[in-house]
Each structure stands twice: as C-alpha cells, then as structure tokens.
Design a protein around this motif. Structure first.
Motif, mmCIF file in Angstrom:
data_model
loop_
_atom_site.group_PDB
_atom_site.id
_atom_site.type_symbol
_atom_site.label_atom_id
_atom_site.label_comp_id
_atom_site.label_asym_id
_atom_site.label_seq_id
_atom_site.Cartn_x
_atom_site.Cartn_y
_atom_site.Cartn_z
ATOM 1 N N SER B 86 0.823 -1.000 -0.089
ATOM 2 C CA SER B 86 0.017 -0.012 -0.060
ATOM 3 C C SER B 86 0.882 1.295 0.093
ATOM 4 N N PHE B 87 1.954 1.180 0.795
ATOM 5 C CA PHE B 87 2.847 2.111 0.774
ATOM 6 C C PHE B 87 3.485 2.692 -0.559
ATOM 7 N N VAL B 89 1.976 1.832 -3.482
ATOM 8 C CA VAL B 89 1.194 2.579 -4.296
ATOM 9 C C VAL B 89 1.046 3.751 -3.984
ATOM 10 N N LEU B 90 0.762 4.249 -2.713
ATOM 11 C CA LEU B 90 0.902 5.641 -2.277
ATOM 12 C C LEU B 90 1.849 6.467 -2.742
ATOM 13 N N ALA B 92 3.542 5.858 -5.418
ATOM 14 C CA ALA B 92 3.293 5.958 -6.891
ATOM 15 C C ALA B 92 2.339 6.869 -7.086
ATOM 16 N N VAL B 93 1.075 7.037 -6.452
ATOM 17 C CA VAL B 93 0.071 7.929 -6.746
ATOM 18 C C VAL B 93 0.761 9.363 -6.726
ATOM 19 N N ILE B 94 1.739 9.479 -5.591
ATOM 20 C CA ILE B 94 2.311 10.862 -5.577
ATOM 21 C C ILE B 94 3.073 11.165 -6.615
ATOM 22 N N PRO B 126 -2.747 -4.254 -2.778
ATOM 23 C CA PRO B 126 -2.702 -3.155 -4.015
ATOM 24 C C PRO B 126 -1.432 -3.460 -4.801
ATOM 25 N N GLY B 127 -1.381 -3.018 -6.196
ATOM 26 C CA GLY B 127 -0.311 -3.397 -6.904
ATOM 27 C C GLY B 127 -0.497 -4.408 -7.854
ATOM 28 N N LEU B 143 1.386 -3.424 -11.618
ATOM 29 C CA LEU B 143 1.492 -1.974 -11.554
ATOM 30 C C LEU B 143 2.958 -1.650 -11.551
#
Lengths: 106, 170
Positions: B86-87, B89-90, B92-94, B126-127, B143
């Motif tokens: 999750s971290f 993906v977070l 990657a979102v930023i 996630p990912g 991802l």
C-alpha cells in the motif's frame, strides 16, 4: 485518554492517509486497471485499518468477535469484487487501452 | 463400504459441520431450539449442496482442512505485505511513476481452495490484480512491472505467499 484509544487513533489516521491517497489515485491514473489498484488502496487498506481501530476500541468480547467475523468476510469479499471488475475489463475489448495491452501480451 | 460412498459421506459431514459452525457464530444463541433448527437446516442444505461445496476430485483432507498455525502465520504475513505494498502504491500515486503490464505465470499449489486463496491474496495487496485463474495458470496485472519473463514475474509476485500457503493447504 487510554493507551488503547491512542493506538486506535493511530489506526484511523493510517486509514485516512491511505483513503485519501486512493481517491487521489483514482483521478490521477489514466487506465482502468491502474484506477482499480488505487481503488483497492481505498477498499482494502483503508477499510482494514478502520476495522483494526474499531477492534481496539471494542468494549466487550462479543463485539470483538463480531468485528473479527466482519473482517473474515471482508477478506473474502473485497478482493473477489475487484477481481470481478478487472476480469470484466480484461474480457471486454471495448476500450482502446485494453486492446493495446492485449497486443503487448500476445 | 466402498471408497467412493465413504468419501461422499465424509464430504457431507464436513459441509454439515461448516454450515452448523457458521449458524452458531451468527445466531450467537446456545438454546436448544436454535441448535436444533441449525442442525436440521444444515442437514437439509448440505444434502443438497455437498457436491458443489467439496467436489469429488479434491480427494485429500489437507486440500480443504487448513493447518491453523499456518493460517495464522499466513494472515499475519498478508497484513504486513498489505501495508508494505500500500505504501508503494501511495508513493506511486504521488510521484506518478508506474509501469503497468499484464504477466502470466503458473502456481505449484494443487487444491482448488489454495489456488483461489492465492489469487485472492494477490488481488488483496494493492499493486497486483488477478484477472483470470484457469487451473494453475494465473493472469495478473502488475503496477510496478520490471520483467515480463514468466518465472521471474512469478518469483517477484507470489513466491513468498505460495510458500506460506503451502503450509496451510496442500
């Protein structure tokens, strides 16, 4: 404030951070699969952290047991749901991006 | 008794046991009437559906009875893995740095339940997202893809989970 409440608040804070990241990702990413990944950030990490916080705050054994049951069903249902959506995108050839992806693989 | 009918009886028994356990868990009521209603209901439902719940070719008890210590360790591992990815993906979102690809690989697990759990565990983090599970062949959307080689992708995505799941079910 007891130590239990502090840990619960930390759990809720983690849930808020990941939920916010998930929603931002939902709008930032451009193809449906990546949006699903961002959605699962919201759907699993945020929800699970909230459940852990609630588990810490629960007042009796009965309530804690019910939350554990909810977590077990959540563990089964959440990935299944997003997998069904992903499979639907994979099988429908409607979007241009999916076509391109399939050509890359095959 | 013939081996097939013995296996049929065993499957019926386990379906019944599972349904009754869920009934007791949900009603949270140990009065005689509630227990009797639960037994009758689970007998009826398991008589109709035991063949769907546990199909005949899953001919090993370790195919659907988990080892509880292994299951506990697997769940702890999954929660740790969930926050780790999750971290990722977070971040990657930023930053917006992703490399989404679809990869294919095979799994070594033999029971249907273990395979379904593996594909759910892959989707849960996630990912990675399971698109299709066909016998032992998984189609996964990744991802942060750095390789499309089947074996390397399999090692990167599911090697640890598969090892843990191998201790839970066969």
């Amino acid at each position: 404030m007891s130590i239990r409440e502090i840990f619960a608040l930390i759990c809720f804070l983690i849930a808020i951070i990941f939920g916010l990241g998930g929603i931002i990702g939902l709008f930032r990413f451009r193809d449906p699969y990546s949006r699903l990944h961002a959605g699962s950030l919201c759907g699993t990490t945020c929800a699970l952290s909230t459940f852990f916080g609630l588990l810490l705050l629960s007042s009796s054994i009965g309530m804690a047991t019910r939350i554990v049951v909810i977590i077990v069903f959540f563990l089964i249902s959440a990935p299944t749901g997003s997998s069904i959506v992903g499979r639907f995108i994979w099988e429908s050839n409607d979007t241009e991006q999916t076509k391109k992806k399939k050509e890359q693989v095959l | 008794m013939e081996i097939r009918s013995k296996w049929k009886l065993l499957r019926f028994f386990f379906t019944n046991l599972f349904l009754f356990a869920v009934w007791v868990l949900f009603t949270a009521d140990l009065s005689a009437f509630s227990l009797l209603a639960g037994i009758l209901g689970s007998l009826l439902i398991s008589a109709l559906t035991y063949d769907i719940f546990l199909s005949e070719h899953q001919a090993n008890l370790r195919f659907f009875l988990p080892s509880f210590w292994g299951l506990f360790k697997f769940l702890l591992f999954m929660f740790l893995e969930l926050y780790k990815s999750s971290f990722q993906v977070l971040v990657a979102v930023i930053t917006g740095k992703t490399n989404p690809r679809i990869v294919h690989f095979r799994t070594r697990l033999r029971s249907d339940l273990a395979r379904a759990t593996l594909s759910n565990a892959i989707t849960f983090t996630p990912g990675t997202l399971t698109l299709d599970l066909n016998d032992d062949h998984l189609t996964v959307h990744w991802l942060f893809c750095n390789t499309t080689h089947t074996k390397a992708a399999g090692i990167a995505i599911k090697e640890k989970m598969e090892k843990q799941l191998g201790h839970v079910w066969l």
